[in-house]
Scaffold this motif. Structure first.
Motif, PDB file in Angstrom:
ATOM      1  N   ASP A   3      -0.610  12.960  -0.086  1.00 53.98           N
ATOM      2  CA  ASP A   3      -1.401  11.297   0.662  1.00 53.98           C
ATOM      3  C   ASP A   3       0.520  10.904   0.664  1.00 53.98           C
ATOM      4  OD1 ASP A   3      -3.858  11.674  -0.008  1.00 53.98           O
ATOM      5  OD2 ASP A   3      -3.670  10.908  -2.780  1.00 53.98           O
ATOM      6  N   PHE A   4       1.269  11.089   0.161  1.00 50.76           N
ATOM      7  CA  PHE A   4       2.143  10.897   0.376  1.00 50.76           C
ATOM      8  C   PHE A   4       3.156  11.061   2.288  1.00 50.76           C
ATOM      9  CE2 PHE A   4       7.315  11.701   0.213  1.00 50.76           C
ATOM     10  CZ  PHE A   4       7.338  10.455  -0.158  1.00 50.76           C
ATOM     11  N   GLU A  58       2.210   2.082  -3.222  1.00 55.66           N
ATOM     12  CA  GLU A  58       0.618   2.276  -4.239  1.00 55.66           C
ATOM     13  C   GLU A  58       0.786   3.985  -3.965  1.00 55.66           C
ATOM     14  OE1 GLU A  58      -3.926   2.006  -5.011  1.00 55.66           O
ATOM     15  OE2 GLU A  58      -2.390   0.169  -3.897  1.00 55.66           O
ATOM     16  N   TYR A  59       0.945   4.538  -2.957  1.00 58.63           N
ATOM     17  CA  TYR A  59       0.634   5.300  -2.973  1.00 58.63           C
ATOM     18  C   TYR A  59       1.527   6.675  -3.114  1.00 58.63           C
ATOM     19  CZ  TYR A  59       2.390   6.041   2.117  1.00 58.63           C
ATOM     20  OH  TYR A  59       3.299   5.577   3.591  1.00 58.63           O
ATOM     21  N   THR A  60       3.164   6.400  -2.754  1.00 59.55           N
ATOM     22  CA  THR A  60       4.043   6.045  -3.347  1.00 59.55           C
ATOM     23  C   THR A  60       4.662   7.267  -5.153  1.00 59.55           C
ATOM     24  OG1 THR A  60       5.204   5.636  -1.348  1.00 59.55           O
ATOM     25  CG2 THR A  60       6.221   6.340  -3.512  1.00 59.55           C
ATOM     26  N   GLU A 110       0.819  -1.428   0.026  1.00 65.33           N
ATOM     27  CA  GLU A 110      -0.078  -0.104  -0.567  1.00 65.33           C
ATOM     28  C   GLU A 110       1.067   1.424   0.260  1.00 65.33           C
ATOM     29  OE1 GLU A 110      -3.190   2.083   2.422  1.00 65.33           O
ATOM     30  OE2 GLU A 110      -3.101   0.086   2.761  1.00 65.33           O
ATOM     31  N   ASN A 135       1.437  12.040  -5.080  1.00 64.44           N
ATOM     32  CA  ASN A 135      -0.094  13.232  -4.937  1.00 64.44           C
ATOM     33  C   ASN A 135       0.986  13.114  -3.104  1.00 64.44           C
ATOM     34  OD1 ASN A 135      -2.289  13.927  -2.853  1.00 64.44           O
ATOM     35  ND2 ASN A 135      -2.816  14.236  -4.213  1.00 64.44           N
ATOM     36  N   ALA A 155       1.916   6.554  -7.333  1.00 63.77           N
ATOM     37  CA  ALA A 155       0.862   8.063  -7.315  1.00 63.77           C
ATOM     38  C   ALA A 155       1.564   9.598  -7.514  1.00 63.77           C
ATOM     39  CB  ALA A 155      -0.522   7.553  -6.228  1.00 63.77           C
ATOM     40  N   GLY A 164       0.635   9.443   4.770  1.00 67.03           N
ATOM     41  CA  GLY A 164       0.415   7.755   4.530  1.00 67.03           C
ATOM     42  C   GLY A 164       1.698   7.451   4.974  1.00 67.03           C
ATOM     43  N   ASN A 165       3.295   8.656   5.414  1.00 63.44           N
ATOM     44  CA  ASN A 165       4.142   7.844   5.222  1.00 63.44           C
ATOM     45  C   ASN A 165       3.972   8.155   7.277  1.00 63.44           C
ATOM     46  OD1 ASN A 165       5.389   7.689   2.800  1.00 63.44           O
ATOM     47  ND2 ASN A 165       6.579   9.184   2.943  1.00 63.44           N
TER      48      ASN A 165
END
Length: 391
Positions: free
Chosen positions: A192-193, A183-185, A180, A189, A187, A196-197
Protein backbone atom coordinates in the motif's frame (compact mmCIF):
# COMPACT_ATOMS: atom_id res chain seq x y z
CA UNK A 1 47.20 34.86 -0.05
CA UNK A 2 47.05 31.32 -1.46
CA UNK A 3 47.67 30.92 -5.15
CA UNK A 4 44.90 29.82 -7.46
CA UNK A 5 45.03 26.18 -8.42
CA UNK A 6 46.87 25.60 -11.71
CA UNK A 7 44.60 22.81 -12.90
CA UNK A 8 41.36 23.62 -14.65
CA UNK A 9 38.60 22.75 -12.17
CA UNK A 10 35.75 23.22 -14.63
CA UNK A 11 34.34 19.70 -14.46
CA UNK A 12 35.52 19.17 -10.90
CA UNK A 13 33.76 22.23 -9.51
CA UNK A 14 30.49 21.23 -11.17
CA UNK A 15 30.71 17.68 -9.80
CA UNK A 16 31.60 19.00 -6.34
CA UNK A 17 28.80 21.57 -6.41
CA UNK A 18 26.31 18.90 -7.49
CA UNK A 19 27.60 16.70 -4.70
CA UNK A 20 27.07 19.53 -2.23
CA UNK A 21 23.48 19.97 -3.46
CA UNK A 22 22.63 16.26 -3.12
CA UNK A 23 24.26 16.12 0.33
CA UNK A 24 22.21 19.17 1.39
CA UNK A 25 19.01 17.55 0.09
CA UNK A 26 19.83 14.45 2.12
CA UNK A 27 20.37 16.44 5.34
CA UNK A 28 17.14 18.42 4.91
CA UNK A 29 15.15 15.29 4.11
CA UNK A 30 16.66 13.48 7.08
CA UNK A 31 15.54 16.28 9.40
CA UNK A 32 12.06 16.00 7.86
CA UNK A 33 12.16 12.21 8.27
CA UNK A 34 11.68 12.13 4.50
CA UNK A 35 8.38 14.01 4.85
CA UNK A 36 7.14 11.76 7.66
CA UNK A 37 6.60 14.26 10.52
CA UNK A 38 6.72 11.92 13.50
CA UNK A 39 9.07 13.01 16.31
CA UNK A 40 9.73 12.32 20.02
CA UNK A 41 7.13 13.84 22.34
CA UNK A 42 8.98 13.71 25.67
CA UNK A 43 12.48 15.09 25.03
CA UNK A 44 14.21 17.09 27.81
CA UNK A 45 14.11 20.88 27.56
CA UNK A 46 17.80 21.25 26.65
CA UNK A 47 17.37 18.82 23.75
CA UNK A 48 14.25 20.61 22.50
CA UNK A 49 16.21 23.87 22.44
CA UNK A 50 19.10 22.19 20.59
CA UNK A 51 16.68 20.56 18.15
CA UNK A 52 15.04 23.87 17.31
CA UNK A 53 18.43 25.45 16.72
CA UNK A 54 19.46 22.59 14.42
CA UNK A 55 16.17 22.83 12.52
CA UNK A 56 16.35 26.58 12.13
CA UNK A 57 20.02 26.60 11.12
CA UNK A 58 19.76 23.76 8.63
CA UNK A 59 16.63 25.07 6.95
CA UNK A 60 17.96 28.63 6.76
CA UNK A 61 21.17 27.45 5.09
CA UNK A 62 19.94 24.62 2.90
CA UNK A 63 16.15 24.25 2.49
CA UNK A 64 14.98 25.42 -0.92
CA UNK A 65 18.57 26.19 -1.93
CA UNK A 66 19.86 22.65 -2.43
CA UNK A 67 17.09 21.80 -4.89
CA UNK A 68 17.74 25.11 -6.69
CA UNK A 69 21.43 24.26 -7.19
CA UNK A 70 20.40 20.80 -8.41
CA UNK A 71 18.03 22.43 -10.93
CA UNK A 72 20.64 24.94 -12.08
CA UNK A 73 23.11 22.14 -12.77
CA UNK A 74 20.45 20.13 -14.61
CA UNK A 75 20.29 22.96 -17.14
CA UNK A 76 24.08 23.13 -17.26
CA UNK A 77 24.32 19.39 -17.96
CA UNK A 78 21.82 19.79 -20.79
CA UNK A 79 24.18 22.35 -22.32
CA UNK A 80 27.16 19.97 -22.08
CA UNK A 81 25.24 17.14 -23.76
CA UNK A 82 23.60 19.27 -26.45
CA UNK A 83 26.86 21.09 -27.22
CA UNK A 84 28.73 17.81 -27.62
CA UNK A 85 26.13 16.69 -30.16
CA UNK A 86 26.13 20.06 -31.89
CA UNK A 87 29.88 19.73 -32.51
CA UNK A 88 29.07 16.55 -34.44
CA UNK A 89 26.34 18.30 -36.41
CA UNK A 90 23.55 16.56 -34.50
CA UNK A 91 20.47 17.83 -32.67
CA UNK A 92 20.33 16.51 -29.10
CA UNK A 93 16.71 17.64 -28.62
CA UNK A 94 14.82 14.45 -29.43
CA UNK A 95 17.36 12.26 -27.68
CA UNK A 96 16.84 14.53 -24.67
CA UNK A 97 13.08 13.89 -24.78
CA UNK A 98 13.80 10.15 -24.59
CA UNK A 99 16.21 10.87 -21.74
CA UNK A 100 13.34 12.60 -19.88
CA UNK A 101 11.16 9.53 -20.37
CA UNK A 102 13.89 7.45 -18.74
CA UNK A 103 14.15 10.01 -15.93
CA UNK A 104 10.41 9.55 -15.33
CA UNK A 105 11.10 5.86 -14.66
CA UNK A 106 13.82 6.78 -12.16
CA UNK A 107 11.43 9.32 -10.60
CA UNK A 108 8.88 6.54 -10.10
CA UNK A 109 11.51 4.33 -8.45
CA UNK A 110 12.48 7.14 -6.08
CA UNK A 111 8.89 8.11 -5.33
CA UNK A 112 8.06 4.53 -4.37
CA UNK A 113 10.05 5.07 -1.16
CA UNK A 114 9.44 8.80 -0.73
CA UNK A 115 5.87 9.61 0.42
CA UNK A 116 6.01 13.26 -0.60
CA UNK A 117 6.47 12.41 -4.26
CA UNK A 118 9.61 13.28 -6.12
CA UNK A 119 11.36 16.35 -7.56
CA UNK A 120 12.66 14.26 -10.48
CA UNK A 121 9.14 14.07 -11.95
CA UNK A 122 8.95 17.86 -11.74
CA UNK A 123 12.26 17.95 -13.63
CA UNK A 124 10.80 15.67 -16.31
CA UNK A 125 7.82 17.93 -16.92
CA UNK A 126 9.65 21.25 -16.67
CA UNK A 127 12.58 19.85 -18.65
CA UNK A 128 10.48 20.28 -21.79
CA UNK A 129 11.36 23.99 -21.66
CA UNK A 130 14.96 23.07 -22.52
CA UNK A 131 13.79 21.16 -25.58
CA UNK A 132 11.76 24.07 -26.91
CA UNK A 133 14.44 26.69 -26.25
CA UNK A 134 17.52 24.69 -27.25
CA UNK A 135 18.12 26.71 -30.42
CA UNK A 136 17.24 30.13 -29.02
CA UNK A 137 19.80 32.91 -28.75
CA UNK A 138 21.68 33.49 -25.49
CA UNK A 139 19.77 36.74 -24.97
CA UNK A 140 16.37 35.09 -25.46
CA UNK A 141 17.25 32.29 -23.02
CA UNK A 142 18.43 34.76 -20.36
CA UNK A 143 15.35 36.98 -20.70
CA UNK A 144 12.99 33.99 -20.56
CA UNK A 145 14.82 32.67 -17.50
CA UNK A 146 14.40 36.01 -15.73
CA UNK A 147 10.68 36.13 -16.60
CA UNK A 148 10.19 32.67 -15.09
CA UNK A 149 12.19 33.58 -11.98
CA UNK A 150 10.00 36.66 -11.42
CA UNK A 151 7.18 34.21 -10.51
CA UNK A 152 4.59 35.52 -13.02
CA UNK A 153 1.75 33.24 -11.89
CA UNK A 154 1.94 34.48 -8.30
CA UNK A 155 1.87 38.09 -9.46
CA UNK A 156 -1.06 37.38 -11.78
CA UNK A 157 -3.11 36.07 -8.86
CA UNK A 158 -1.98 38.96 -6.65
CA UNK A 159 -3.10 41.58 -9.20
CA UNK A 160 -6.31 39.68 -9.94
CA UNK A 161 -7.14 39.77 -6.23
CA UNK A 162 -6.45 43.52 -6.09
CA UNK A 163 -8.88 44.07 -8.97
CA UNK A 164 -11.44 41.59 -7.64
CA UNK A 165 -11.16 40.81 -3.89
CA UNK A 166 -13.27 37.71 -4.45
CA UNK A 167 -10.48 36.17 -6.56
CA UNK A 168 -8.77 33.29 -4.79
CA UNK A 169 -6.19 30.69 -5.74
CA UNK A 170 -7.67 27.35 -6.85
CA UNK A 171 -7.86 24.83 -4.02
CA UNK A 172 -5.68 21.94 -5.19
CA UNK A 173 -6.50 19.81 -2.10
CA UNK A 174 -2.82 19.27 -1.34
CA UNK A 175 -3.39 19.16 2.42
CA UNK A 176 -6.03 16.47 2.08
CA UNK A 177 -3.78 14.39 -0.17
CA UNK A 178 -0.85 14.59 2.23
CA UNK A 179 -3.14 13.58 5.11
CA UNK A 180 -4.02 10.45 3.16
CA UNK A 181 -0.35 9.85 2.40
CA UNK A 182 0.47 10.11 6.12
CA UNK A 183 -2.32 7.64 6.92
CA UNK A 184 -1.12 4.81 4.68
CA UNK A 185 2.53 5.50 5.61
CA UNK A 186 1.66 5.15 9.29
CA UNK A 187 -0.26 1.93 8.60
CA UNK A 188 2.99 0.26 7.55
CA UNK A 189 1.67 -1.99 4.78
CA UNK A 190 4.55 -2.25 2.32
CA UNK A 191 2.60 -2.64 -0.93
CA UNK A 192 0.00 0.00 0.00
CA UNK A 193 2.93 2.29 0.81
CA UNK A 194 4.63 1.71 -2.56
CA UNK A 195 1.45 2.03 -4.62
CA UNK A 196 0.22 5.09 -2.74
CA UNK A 197 3.56 6.84 -3.19
CA UNK A 198 3.81 6.36 -6.96
CA UNK A 199 0.20 7.48 -7.46
CA UNK A 200 -1.19 9.83 -4.82
CA UNK A 201 2.22 10.86 -3.50
CA UNK A 202 3.44 11.94 -6.94
CA UNK A 203 0.23 13.88 -7.57
CA UNK A 204 0.46 15.62 -4.19
CA UNK A 205 4.11 16.52 -4.82
CA UNK A 206 3.44 18.09 -8.22
CA UNK A 207 0.46 20.10 -6.94
CA UNK A 208 2.48 21.22 -3.91
CA UNK A 209 5.16 22.45 -6.34
CA UNK A 210 2.46 24.51 -8.10
CA UNK A 211 1.45 26.14 -4.80
CA UNK A 212 5.08 26.70 -3.80
CA UNK A 213 5.98 28.48 -7.04
CA UNK A 214 8.49 25.81 -8.00
CA UNK A 215 7.27 25.11 -11.54
CA UNK A 216 8.30 28.49 -12.88
CA UNK A 217 11.37 28.79 -10.67
CA UNK A 218 12.60 25.40 -11.85
CA UNK A 219 12.10 26.41 -15.50
CA UNK A 220 14.01 29.63 -14.83
CA UNK A 221 16.86 27.74 -13.15
CA UNK A 222 17.06 25.21 -15.99
CA UNK A 223 17.42 28.02 -18.51
CA UNK A 224 19.89 29.89 -16.31
CA UNK A 225 22.04 26.75 -16.04
CA UNK A 226 21.83 26.38 -19.83
CA UNK A 227 22.92 30.02 -20.20
CA UNK A 228 25.81 29.57 -17.74
CA UNK A 229 26.99 26.64 -19.82
CA UNK A 230 26.82 28.59 -23.06
CA UNK A 231 28.79 31.44 -21.53
CA UNK A 232 31.35 29.00 -20.06
CA UNK A 233 31.02 30.65 -16.65
CA UNK A 234 32.27 27.61 -14.75
CA UNK A 235 35.59 27.73 -16.64
CA UNK A 236 38.31 29.26 -14.48
CA UNK A 237 39.37 32.58 -15.98
CA UNK A 238 40.06 35.93 -14.33
CA UNK A 239 36.99 37.35 -16.05
CA UNK A 240 34.75 34.57 -14.72
CA UNK A 241 36.15 34.81 -11.21
CA UNK A 242 35.35 38.53 -11.21
CA UNK A 243 31.85 37.63 -12.44
CA UNK A 244 31.31 35.24 -9.51
CA UNK A 245 32.61 37.86 -7.07
CA UNK A 246 30.01 40.30 -8.41
CA UNK A 247 27.29 37.64 -8.12
CA UNK A 248 28.34 36.97 -4.52
CA UNK A 249 28.21 40.66 -3.59
CA UNK A 250 24.87 41.33 -5.33
CA UNK A 251 23.26 38.17 -3.90
CA UNK A 252 24.52 38.82 -0.36
CA UNK A 253 23.28 42.42 -0.43
CA UNK A 254 19.89 41.37 -1.89
CA UNK A 255 19.21 38.55 0.55
CA UNK A 256 18.58 40.57 3.73
CA UNK A 257 15.99 43.03 2.33
CA UNK A 258 14.23 40.25 0.41
CA UNK A 259 14.04 38.14 3.56
CA UNK A 260 12.78 41.09 5.62
CA UNK A 261 10.12 41.95 3.02
CA UNK A 262 9.04 38.33 2.91
CA UNK A 263 8.57 38.33 6.69
CA UNK A 264 6.48 41.53 6.50
CA UNK A 265 4.32 40.21 3.67
CA UNK A 266 3.64 36.98 5.54
CA UNK A 267 1.84 39.03 8.22
CA UNK A 268 -0.92 39.89 5.72
CA UNK A 269 -3.99 37.98 4.54
CA UNK A 270 -3.77 34.42 3.23
CA UNK A 271 -4.15 35.41 -0.43
CA UNK A 272 -1.26 37.88 -0.12
CA UNK A 273 0.86 35.24 1.61
CA UNK A 274 0.10 32.77 -1.17
CA UNK A 275 0.95 35.22 -3.97
CA UNK A 276 3.35 38.06 -3.14
CA UNK A 277 4.58 36.10 -0.11
CA UNK A 278 5.44 33.08 -2.24
CA UNK A 279 7.26 35.28 -4.78
CA UNK A 280 9.39 36.97 -2.14
CA UNK A 281 10.04 33.63 -0.46
CA UNK A 282 11.37 32.22 -3.73
CA UNK A 283 13.45 35.36 -4.34
CA UNK A 284 15.13 35.37 -0.92
CA UNK A 285 15.93 31.67 -1.31
CA UNK A 286 17.26 32.31 -4.81
CA UNK A 287 19.49 35.11 -3.54
CA UNK A 288 20.94 32.83 -0.86
CA UNK A 289 21.32 30.04 -3.42
CA UNK A 290 23.63 32.27 -5.43
CA UNK A 291 25.53 33.23 -2.30
CA UNK A 292 26.21 29.51 -1.87
CA UNK A 293 27.02 28.86 -5.54
CA UNK A 294 29.32 31.87 -5.95
CA UNK A 295 31.07 31.18 -2.64
CA UNK A 296 31.60 27.55 -3.58
CA UNK A 297 32.97 28.35 -7.04
CA UNK A 298 35.37 30.98 -5.66
CA UNK A 299 36.54 28.88 -2.72
CA UNK A 300 37.07 25.87 -4.97
CA UNK A 301 39.91 27.72 -6.66
CA UNK A 302 41.85 27.41 -3.39
CA UNK A 303 43.81 24.21 -3.03
CA UNK A 304 42.96 23.71 0.64
CA UNK A 305 39.21 24.05 0.05
CA UNK A 306 39.13 21.83 -3.04
CA UNK A 307 41.01 19.11 -1.11
CA UNK A 308 38.72 19.48 1.91
CA UNK A 309 35.59 18.91 -0.22
CA UNK A 310 37.15 16.41 -2.63
CA UNK A 311 34.71 13.71 -1.51
CA UNK A 312 31.86 15.79 -2.93
CA UNK A 313 33.26 15.25 -6.45
CA UNK A 314 32.76 11.49 -6.15
CA UNK A 315 29.36 12.07 -4.59
CA UNK A 316 28.32 14.45 -7.38
CA UNK A 317 29.38 12.07 -10.14
CA UNK A 318 26.85 9.58 -8.80
CA UNK A 319 24.11 12.10 -7.95
CA UNK A 320 21.22 10.07 -9.40
CA UNK A 321 22.29 6.88 -7.61
CA UNK A 322 22.80 8.78 -4.36
CA UNK A 323 19.54 10.71 -4.60
CA UNK A 324 17.45 7.58 -5.10
CA UNK A 325 19.35 5.39 -2.63
CA UNK A 326 19.01 8.01 0.12
CA UNK A 327 15.21 7.84 -0.24
CA UNK A 328 15.29 4.05 0.09
CA UNK A 329 17.55 4.25 3.16
CA UNK A 330 15.42 6.99 4.69
CA UNK A 331 12.25 4.92 4.31
CA UNK A 332 13.90 1.88 5.89
CA UNK A 333 15.24 3.95 8.80
CA UNK A 334 12.28 6.17 9.68
CA UNK A 335 9.06 4.55 8.41
CA UNK A 336 6.87 1.78 9.83
CA UNK A 337 7.78 -0.39 6.81
CA UNK A 338 11.34 -0.45 8.19
CA UNK A 339 12.97 0.23 11.57
CA UNK A 340 10.43 2.98 12.40
CA UNK A 341 12.95 5.16 14.23
CA UNK A 342 11.05 8.40 13.52
CA UNK A 343 9.38 8.59 16.99
CA UNK A 344 12.82 8.31 18.63
CA UNK A 345 14.76 10.79 16.49
CA UNK A 346 14.60 14.52 17.10
CA UNK A 347 16.15 17.00 14.70
CA UNK A 348 19.66 16.77 16.12
CA UNK A 349 19.81 12.97 15.99
CA UNK A 350 18.18 13.00 12.56
CA UNK A 351 20.89 15.36 11.27
CA UNK A 352 23.59 13.03 12.62
CA UNK A 353 21.88 10.08 10.92
CA UNK A 354 21.84 12.10 7.70
CA UNK A 355 25.59 12.73 7.98
CA UNK A 356 26.20 9.02 8.59
CA UNK A 357 24.14 8.16 5.50
CA UNK A 358 26.17 10.69 3.51
CA UNK A 359 29.50 9.22 4.68
CA UNK A 360 28.34 5.69 3.81
CA UNK A 361 27.29 6.85 0.36
CA UNK A 362 30.61 8.63 -0.19
CA UNK A 363 32.51 5.48 0.75
CA UNK A 364 30.41 3.48 -1.70
CA UNK A 365 30.94 6.11 -4.44
CA UNK A 366 34.73 6.01 -4.07
CA UNK A 367 34.74 2.21 -4.17
CA UNK A 368 32.40 2.03 -7.17
CA UNK A 369 34.17 4.73 -9.18
CA UNK A 370 37.51 3.01 -8.61
CA UNK A 371 36.10 0.18 -10.73
CA UNK A 372 33.63 1.93 -13.05
CA UNK A 373 33.41 5.20 -15.00
CA UNK A 374 29.85 5.97 -13.86
CA UNK A 375 27.51 5.16 -11.00
CA UNK A 376 25.13 2.20 -11.49
CA UNK A 377 22.03 4.26 -12.26
CA UNK A 378 24.06 6.82 -14.22
CA UNK A 379 25.37 3.98 -16.38
CA UNK A 380 21.86 2.68 -17.06
CA UNK A 381 20.59 6.19 -17.85
CA UNK A 382 23.51 6.81 -20.21
CA UNK A 383 23.28 3.40 -21.90
CA UNK A 384 19.53 3.64 -22.48
CA UNK A 385 19.75 7.29 -23.54
CA UNK A 386 22.04 6.33 -26.39
CA UNK A 387 20.24 3.11 -27.25
CA UNK A 388 20.73 2.33 -30.92
CA UNK A 389 24.04 4.21 -31.16
CA UNK A 390 27.66 3.26 -30.53
CA UNK A 391 27.91 5.32 -27.32
Amino acid sequence: MEQLSNKNPRIEVVDALRGFAVMAILLVHSLEHFIFPVYPTDSPTWLNILDQGVLSGTFTLLAGKSYAIFALLFGFTFYIQSNNQKKQGKDFGYRFLWRLVLLAAFATLNAAFFPAGDVLLLFVIVGLVLFFTRNWSDKAILITSIIFLLQPVEWYHYIANLINPAHQLPDLKVGEMYAEVAEYTQAGNFWDFIWGNVTLGQKASLLWAVNAGRFFQTAGLFLLGFYIGRKQLFVTTEKNLHFWIKILIISAISFAPLYALRELIMQNSTIIQQTAGTAFDMWQKLAFTFVLVASFVLLYQREKFSKAVSSLRFYGKMSLTNYISQSIMGALIYFPIGLYLAPYCGYTLSLLIGFCMFLLQVKFCKWWLSKHKQGPLEHIWHKWTWMGTNK
